[in-house]
Motif scaffolding. Structure first.
Motif, PDB file in Angstrom:
ATOM      1  N   SER A  70       0.835  -1.206   0.000  1.00 34.26           N
ATOM      2  CA  SER A  70       0.000   0.000   0.000  1.00 34.26           C
ATOM      3  C   SER A  70       0.867   1.252   0.000  1.00 34.26           C
ATOM      4  O   SER A  70       0.622   2.204  -0.759  1.00 34.26           O
ATOM      5  CB  SER A  70      -0.922   0.005   1.221  1.00 34.26           C
ATOM      6  OG  SER A  70      -1.743  -1.138   1.249  1.00 34.26           O
TER       7      SER A  70
ATOM      8  N   LYS B 146       1.312   4.155  -2.911  1.00 37.80           N
ATOM      9  CA  LYS B 146       1.113   5.566  -2.579  1.00 37.80           C
ATOM     10  C   LYS B 146       2.341   6.384  -2.960  1.00 37.80           C
ATOM     11  O   LYS B 146       2.227   7.451  -3.575  1.00 37.80           O
ATOM     12  CB  LYS B 146       0.814   5.708  -1.083  1.00 37.80           C
ATOM     13  CG  LYS B 146       0.557   7.143  -0.645  1.00 37.80           C
ATOM     14  CD  LYS B 146      -0.008   7.191   0.767  1.00 37.80           C
ATOM     15  CE  LYS B 146       0.988   6.731   1.797  1.00 37.80           C
ATOM     16  NZ  LYS B 146       0.474   6.906   3.181  1.00 37.80           N
TER      17      LYS B 146
ATOM     18  N   HIS C  55      -5.626   5.580   1.457  1.00 37.08           N
ATOM     19  CA  HIS C  55      -5.928   4.283   0.856  1.00 37.08           C
ATOM     20  C   HIS C  55      -6.798   3.434   1.780  1.00 37.08           C
ATOM     21  O   HIS C  55      -6.858   3.657   2.991  1.00 37.08           O
ATOM     22  CB  HIS C  55      -4.641   3.535   0.501  1.00 37.08           C
ATOM     23  CG  HIS C  55      -3.849   3.074   1.683  1.00 37.08           C
ATOM     24  ND1 HIS C  55      -2.879   3.842   2.278  1.00 37.08           N
ATOM     25  CD2 HIS C  55      -3.885   1.913   2.388  1.00 37.08           C
ATOM     26  CE1 HIS C  55      -2.352   3.189   3.292  1.00 37.08           C
ATOM     27  NE2 HIS C  55      -2.944   2.015   3.385  1.00 37.08           N
TER      28      HIS C  55
END
Length: 198
Positions: free
Chosen positions: A147, A151, A164
């Motif tokens: 994640s 990003k 997120h």
């Protein structure tokens, strides 16, 4: 009215938790933004996403068919919604290949006129929503945080990245016996809130 590129990356099809997460997010997003224009892309169906960069294909890797086509697509949309499952502690191969093909100097980022050698992202018109899933709880494997990787990569390209949504622990305990829909249901409120604000 915004143009929204919706990207799926899972190889699991109907059994994919990240695909169900994507569908649920888009269901709520459309409730709030029914007049937006939507473009759907599954990276598993794109030849480009199956081509990995090696020493044997460097000259052909960034040809227009595999890079400019997708870079131009990003330049013509306002938003990207991207769902990605964790695969061996990282993004899956089709996602990595896609990001490699769209990360091109002087097209999506530049070192010209930058300070301290930092790159300037050229996709600064984009807003990106990242939707991720992983089998283990967040933090079990500190070196594996796809994640944050996603990003950081989109921000490197200049995009504005929304908070997120991570659906984790999907293969642990009772979750391992649940359907993708049942797992996603637990995150319904968070998904709706994010979709309405994106």
């Amino acid at each position: 009215m915004a143009k929204v590129l919706v990207i799926k990356t899972s190889m699991m099809g109907a059994n994919s938790i990240s695909n169900v997460l994507n569908d649920k997010f888009m269901e709520y997003y459309k409730e709030k933004n029914p007049n937006d224009e939507f473009i759907y892309m599954n990276l598993n169906d794109e030849k480009m996403a199956s081509i990995t960069m090696t020493s044997h294909n460097m000259k052909e890797y960034f040809v227009a068919e595999y890079s400019d086509k997708y870079i131009n697509q990003l330049k013509k949309v306002d938003k990207v919604v991207m769902s990605v499952p964790m695969t061996n502690f990282n993004v899956n191969a089709v996602t990595k290949n896609y990001l490699d093909h769209i990360s091109v100097a002087d097209k999506t980022f530049s070192y010209k006129y930058s300070k301290k050698g930092e790159a300037i992202g050229l996709l600064d018109h984009l807003s990106v929503q990242i939707l991720t899933t992983q089998g283990a709880p967040l933090g079990w494997y500190p070196w594996g945080n796809h994640s944050e990787y996603l990003k950081g990569h989109w921000r490197f390209l200049g995009a504005k990245v929304a908070d997120h949504i991570l659906v984790d622990s999907v293969k642990i305990g009772e979750n391992s016996k649940k359907t993708p829909q049942e797992i996603i249901e637990k995150f319904d409120g968070e998904i709706k809130k994010a979709a309405y604000s994106f």
